[in-house]
Design a protein around this motif. Structure first.
Motif, PDB file in Angstrom:
ATOM      1  N   ASN A   1       0.812  -1.225   0.000  1.00 26.32           N
ATOM      2  CA  ASN A   1       0.000   0.000   0.000  1.00 26.32           C
ATOM      3  C   ASN A   1       0.845   1.275   0.000  1.00 26.32           C
ATOM      4  OD1 ASN A   1      -2.516  -1.454   0.141  1.00 26.32           O
ATOM      5  ND2 ASN A   1      -1.994  -1.936   2.253  1.00 26.32           N
ATOM      6  N   LYS A   2       1.993   1.250   0.677  1.00 25.35           N
ATOM      7  CA  LYS A   2       2.830   2.456   0.734  1.00 25.35           C
ATOM      8  C   LYS A   2       3.364   2.812  -0.654  1.00 25.35           C
ATOM      9  CE  LYS A   2       4.198   2.192   5.568  1.00 25.35           C
ATOM     10  NZ  LYS A   2       5.302   2.016   6.535  1.00 25.35           N
TER      11      LYS A   2
ATOM     12  N   LYS B   1      -6.275   9.506  -7.615  1.00 22.65           N
ATOM     13  CA  LYS B   1      -6.574  10.051  -6.287  1.00 22.65           C
ATOM     14  C   LYS B   1      -7.350   9.030  -5.437  1.00 22.65           C
ATOM     15  CE  LYS B   1      -7.216  14.561  -6.255  1.00 22.65           C
ATOM     16  NZ  LYS B   1      -7.836  15.912  -6.283  1.00 22.65           N
ATOM     17  N   VAL B   2      -8.301   8.338  -6.092  1.00 21.69           N
ATOM     18  CA  VAL B   2      -9.103   7.340  -5.362  1.00 21.69           C
ATOM     19  C   VAL B   2      -8.227   6.145  -4.979  1.00 21.69           C
ATOM     20  CG1 VAL B   2     -11.145   5.871  -5.401  1.00 21.69           C
ATOM     21  CG2 VAL B   2     -11.167   8.035  -6.620  1.00 21.69           C
ATOM     22  N   LEU B   3      -7.352   5.730  -5.885  1.00 19.21           N
ATOM     23  CA  LEU B   3      -6.462   4.596  -5.583  1.00 19.21           C
ATOM     24  C   LEU B   3      -5.522   4.947  -4.426  1.00 19.21           C
ATOM     25  CD1 LEU B   3      -5.594   3.308  -9.177  1.00 19.21           C
ATOM     26  CD2 LEU B   3      -7.215   2.346  -7.559  1.00 19.21           C
ATOM     27  N   LYS B   4      -5.106   6.213  -4.392  1.00 17.52           N
ATOM     28  CA  LYS B   4      -4.292   6.675  -3.250  1.00 17.52           C
ATOM     29  C   LYS B   4      -5.116   6.576  -1.964  1.00 17.52           C
ATOM     30  CE  LYS B   4      -1.950  10.678  -1.265  1.00 17.52           C
ATOM     31  NZ  LYS B   4      -1.653  12.122  -1.384  1.00 17.52           N
TER      32      LYS B   4
ATOM     33  N   LEU C   1      -4.369   4.646   1.525  1.00 14.59           N
ATOM     34  CA  LEU C   1      -4.427   5.305   2.839  1.00 14.59           C
ATOM     35  C   LEU C   1      -5.372   4.553   3.782  1.00 14.59           C
ATOM     36  CD1 LEU C   1      -4.592   9.013   1.619  1.00 14.59           C
ATOM     37  CD2 LEU C   1      -2.701   7.984   2.920  1.00 14.59           C
ATOM     38  N   GLN C   2      -6.528   4.149   3.246  1.00 14.61           N
ATOM     39  CA  GLN C   2      -7.510   3.405   4.045  1.00 14.61           C
ATOM     40  C   GLN C   2      -6.877   2.110   4.592  1.00 14.61           C
ATOM     41  OE1 GLN C   2     -10.580   3.543   5.199  1.00 14.61           O
ATOM     42  NE2 GLN C   2     -11.006   1.385   5.581  1.00 14.61           N
ATOM     43  N   ARG C   3      -6.135   1.432   3.742  1.00 12.44           N
ATOM     44  CA  ARG C   3      -5.544   0.146   4.139  1.00 12.44           C
ATOM     45  C   ARG C   3      -4.345   0.304   5.067  1.00 12.44           C
ATOM     46  NH1 ARG C   3      -5.962  -3.126  -1.674  1.00 12.44           N
ATOM     47  NH2 ARG C   3      -8.256  -3.118  -1.758  1.00 12.44           N
TER      48      ARG C   3
END
Length: 966
Positions: free
Chosen positions: A27-28, A48-51, A55-57
């Motif tokens: 994820n990072k 932006k959504v994939l970022k 962040l959520q994960r």
């Protein structure tokens, strides 16, 4: 996450590395890659959504949400952004936001079949049935395909099912759904079986059984082909609903001629026959009996029919079918119930059962088939029946040990069946101790002999002789419960451990070991046993109670936390999973399954086990963490606990426990009864009520500690303190009433069958005194809160010395050896562990009350000191000295408890199990002794682990006590 297979524009190629990082759990790197891409392409919303997903994960929920909302407010219509946002909102457990996304997308691209379809499914996830109906019709108008039309119809049916007003369902939703389908029927647009199934469901729910029957019999019924005999089954269902017994009888008769092994048709045949007899129905003289053909209306015809079926099976060269032979016994049972003498024409039940055993005795199902009809034999025939069964078992010559053994697996299965029937008839239970020990020796010999047949078995396969081993364990349990000799229990554990070594996948061995270790108070070996069962999905609800009942009560707090997680993980994923099942059912037209999925979700949400595990998990977290890693207030806030709210569905509580998961061959008088089930549910519900109220009271206490002081203020209600004290008062009153009910239940001293439901913790909680002690401590916090407004004057009435733990009462009940050696025998007292756990829980509650008391008294003391300086008064108010004496005595009690735990640990560690004498009344091989010692070691290690965890928690509580002095 699905990889993108098509590359239609450069953006797909640019996004591919981010998808890959997210798919691989990196994820990072996904966030870094998204940032790089966004520097070059600021308007690439999907990046932006994939970022945000990355962040959520990584636990940055707030940042992820705000980033997602930036994109969502732009109302994107590109497929990548919409799908990525859908994934993110699902992971955030916010499916309602997905509906807003696709509502906006459909407005912008009104002719998109895909977006309309996604909108419908988004509504399905949140159960918005009215909007689903509208979305389905909008989709059908855009793309006129039948499935879309029937999505809308099914959504109407779901509005009817979920409607609280049954009248509204019957007068509006279902008739509208019916008219919509009839329109398609008239226009001859019905294409698929699913559409006919849905039409049938609507008519059935409207109670239009005649119309439903006509539809099934008509041309539409020809489409019902996916299931074998689907059409006939639906006809049979309607005949029974309409009480058309002639048709029911004739259809059953006709179907049984085709397939004489269909058990459900035998039952409907017998049901309809006796209904016709009761109504004195006779066929018309000249016409056909009914549309389904000839009807049978007399017992003589039924007897002839069953006998003919058996004779046909007897003539066969191939293996006979069980149905006709069982039907014969079923008919005898029904005729006997009605006092009908014709049963004699079918033959003697004993001879018929011997005949059945002769044909099917080498099949494992033989015992379950015959068990149902053993009541047809009078008690005086039981021994004769067992002996004659034995004559039908081919055993080899008797050897030196006095036993003859089967030559193959079929003979072994026959012998096993005789042993099982012998136990079901109660013949094993009538043996004396010596007889039972001899029986154990015989069963063990057969078990060890039978292992040779399974030498080539895989680890995942069961040994042919496993059931002998299980029966040995059951006889040992009989001896232990009858004589109280704990050696029998140790040898039982040894036998099961040995069985598991040869048959590592045997779930019954694991379940019985799990139960016995829990009864002994040893929780450590149980977690691995349960984990190795590999319980799947709903089993966490049906058999999870075997683990969680003992999880928190035996001092293994880390293992208990893990056990609760086992269950909670399933319950928490249930909502999301069920939504996916519903969506798949819509996609593939399995409409009849949708109400089943909804009912399944409701059943799990209302589960007793779910409520218990959730409550116990929160209490465990408070007892082990609050005021150690974080304050009580922070812990309560993190859990989202609200004392005013009770989210347990008490009126609709579902007991989903499978109380017959353990095999049992006990006779009927020793079996689990419906009364046992009722009493167990009542007991568990009251215990849950006690625990739930305790949890809510602790949350109230945390809010009291958090509330600003209300002294010298007229606006008490405004700052909420008065409301909080009133909640505390209400909850204390409820707890008092619940404890009174609990006392009445424990007075009954209900004894459940050993293999039935485990008794709740209610009796031990009341006998330890912990419930009443916690209640009185919490009552003190309420008293202090109410007196806080009046200052020190009224506080003088509070006497701390009469509150809290009573050393002579509570700690004394924990005294004694959990495990000790007497005359080379190992003796256990697992109840001491449970009492000690209640003691530690009570210490935690009293300390939180003491902490609150200190927070109330500190400002009073400082104001008093100021007054003393002015008046030069050196006396200390009783309330302050009393509090210091009280906390001092608490410190002393905790120190005594720690000394007791240390002493227990030392004596346990000093026990040398190698010095034990094993094997009583009959010889044990060296190998068997090894397995028994291994079980003893597990119990000893578990006890030590429990004591260490309890000691650690007590030490932490002792440290927090020191900080209360002022």
């Amino acid at each position: 996450m699905a990889a993108r297979g098509h590359v239609q524009d450069p953006n797909d190629r640019r996004l591919r590395p981010i998808y890959d990082y997210l798919d691989n759990g990196n994820n990072k790197m996904a966030i870094q890659q998204a940032d790089k891409l966004l520097k070059k392409h600021k308007d690439l919303h999907c990046a932006k959504v994939l970022k945000a997903i990355g962040l959520q994960r990584t636990g940055k929920q707030d940042e992820a949400f705000s980033l997602a909302q930036e994109v969502a407010t732009l109302e994107p219509t590109d497929d990548n952004s919409l799908q990525a946002l859908t994934i993110l909102y699902r992971e955030m457990h916010r499916p309602e936001l997905v509906t807003k996304l696709y509502e906006a997308a459909v407005k912008k691209v009104p002719l998109s079949e895909e977006y309309h379809s996604h909108l419908f499914m988004a509504y399905a996830r949140v159960g918005e049935y009215k909007k689903m109906q509208q979305a389905g019709m909008a989709l059908y108008k855009t793309v006129p395909k039948n499935p879309y039309y029937f999505w809308s119809v099914m959504s109407l049916v779901m509005q009817a099912i979920s409607a609280q007003d049954e009248k509204l369902a019957q007068t509006m939703f279902l008739p509208l759904a019916e008219r919509m389908v009839e329109k398609m029927v008239k226009e001859e647009k019905i294409e698929a079986e699913a559409e006919v199934q849905l039409y049938f469901m609507i008519l059935e729910r409207l109670g239009k059984y005649v119309e439903a029957l006509d539809m099934v019999r008509g041309p539409l019924g020809e489409k019902l082909t996916s299931e074998l005999q689907s059409r006939e089954n639906k006809c049979m269902m309607m005949y029974q609903r309409l009480q058309l017994w002639p048709e029911c009888n004739a259809l059953s008769y006709k179907l049984l001629l085709k397939n004489p092994d269909e058990w459900q048709f035998y039952l409907s045949y017998f049901d309809s026959l006796f209904h016709l007899m009761d109504k004195s129905w006779s066929p018309p003289n000249e016409e056909e009996h009914c549309v389904e053909g000839p009807v049978q209306t007399t017992v003589a015809e039924a007897v002839k029919f069953v006998v003919d079926r058996m004779e046909e099976e007897d003539k066969k060269d191939s293996r006979p079918l069980r149905g006709p032979y069982m039907a014969c016994l079923e008919l005898i049972h029904r005729l006997r119930q009605r006092g009908c003498p014709d049963e004699e024409e079918l033959g003697d039940p004993l001879e018929l059962m011997l005949q059945f055993f002769g044909k099917f005795g080498d099949k494992p199902c033989c015992i379950t088939d015959l068990k149902i009809y053993l009541h047809l034999l009078p008690p005086e025939q039981h021994t004769q029946f067992r002996n004659r069964l034995g004559e039908l078992v081919p055993l080899g010559e008797v050897g030196e040990d006095g036993f003859g053994f089967p030559g193959d697996t079929k003979a072994l299965q026959r012998h096993l069946c005789v042993c099982q029937l012998s136990r079901v008839l109660g013949l094993q239970h009538t043996l004396d101790t010596e007889g039972k020990l001899c029986l154990i020796t015989e069963l063990k010999a057969h078990y060890h002999y039978g292992l040779q047949f399974g030498k080539s078995c895989l680890k995942t396969e069961l040994q042919f002789s496993d059931t002998y081993c299980l029966m040995v364990a059951h006889v040992y349990i009989d001896l232990w419960t009858e004589t109280g000799d704990e050696n029998m229990l140790w040898q039982c554990l040894g036998v099961l451990e040995e069985g598991l070594s040869y048959s590592p996948s045997n779930a019954q061995f694991k379940l019985l070991l799990l139960l016995l270790f829990c009864r002994l108070g040893a929780f450590q070996p149980v977690v691995d046993l349960y984990s190795s069962l590999d319980a799947k999905h709903v089993q966490h609800d049906t058999i999870g109670y075997l683990l969680t009942r003992y999880a928190g009560s035996l001092g293994q707090f880390a293992a208990a936390s893990q056990s609760y997680n086992f269950s909670l993980r399933f319950f928490h994923s249930n909502q999301k999973d069920t939504s996916e099942y519903i969506i798949q059912a819509y996609k593939y037209g399995a409409f009849e399954k949708i109400p089943e999925f909804i009912a399944f979700r409701t059943r799990l949400n209302q589960s007793l086990h779910f409520a218990q595990v959730r409550t116990e998990r929160m209490l465990l977290d408070l007892y082990t963490e609050a005021d150690i890693t974080s304050s009580l207030e922070e812990s309560v806030k993190a859990m989202g606990l609200c004392p005013e709210e009770d989210d347990i569905p008490w009126d609709n509580m579902r007991d989903n426990r499978d109380l017959t998961v353990l095999f049992s061959w006990d006779p009927k008088d020793r079996e689990l009864t419906e009364e046992h089930r009722r009493l167990s549910l009542e007991e568990e519900s009251v215990w849950l009520k006690v625990r739930s109220l305790t949890l809510r009271l602790l949350a109230s206490l945390a809010l009291l500690r958090h509330a600003p002081s209300s002294r010298n203020s007229d606006k008490t209600n405004e700052n909420g303190v008065s409301a909080k004290s009133s909640t505390l008062q209400t909850l204390l009153s409820q707890l008092d009433l619940t404890l009174q009910t609990a006392a009445q239940i424990t007075e009954k001293q209900t004894q459940y069958p050993f293999l039935g439901p485990p008794s709740s913790r209610l009796a031990s909680a009341l006998s330890s005194g912990s419930c009443h002690c916690q209640a009185s401590a919490l009552q003190l916090s309420l008293t202090l809160q109410e007196l806080e407004t009046t200052g020190l004057g009224k506080m003088r009435d509070v006497d701390f010395r009469t509150t809290g733990l009573q050393p002579s009462v509570h700690l004394q009940k924990c005294k004694g050896e959990v495990l000790e050696m007497k005359n080379s025998r190992l003796m256990t007292q697992p109840s001491l562990l449970e009492t000690l756990v209640f003691f530690v829980e009570t210490v935690c509650v009293v300390l939180w009350v003491a902490s609150y008391s200190a927070s109330v008294l500190r400002p009073l003391k400082s104001s008093l000191q100021k007054k003393k300086k002015k008046t030069k008064d050196s006396s200390t108010p009783v309330v302050l000295s009393g509090f210091q004496e009280w906390t001092g005595s608490l410190q002393g009690i905790v120190t005594q408890a720690l000394d007791h735990v240390k002493g227990q640990e030392a004596s346990l560690a000093a026990l040398k199990l190698a010095a034990l004498t094993l094997g009583v009344g009959h010889a044990q091989t060296q190998e068997e002794c090894g397995f028994t010692r291994a079980a003893m070691d597990k119990v000893q290690t578990s006890y030590l682990g429990s004591l260490q965890e309890l000691g650690d928690l007590l030490r932490k509580r002792a440290d927090s006590l020191k900080s209360l002095k002022f």
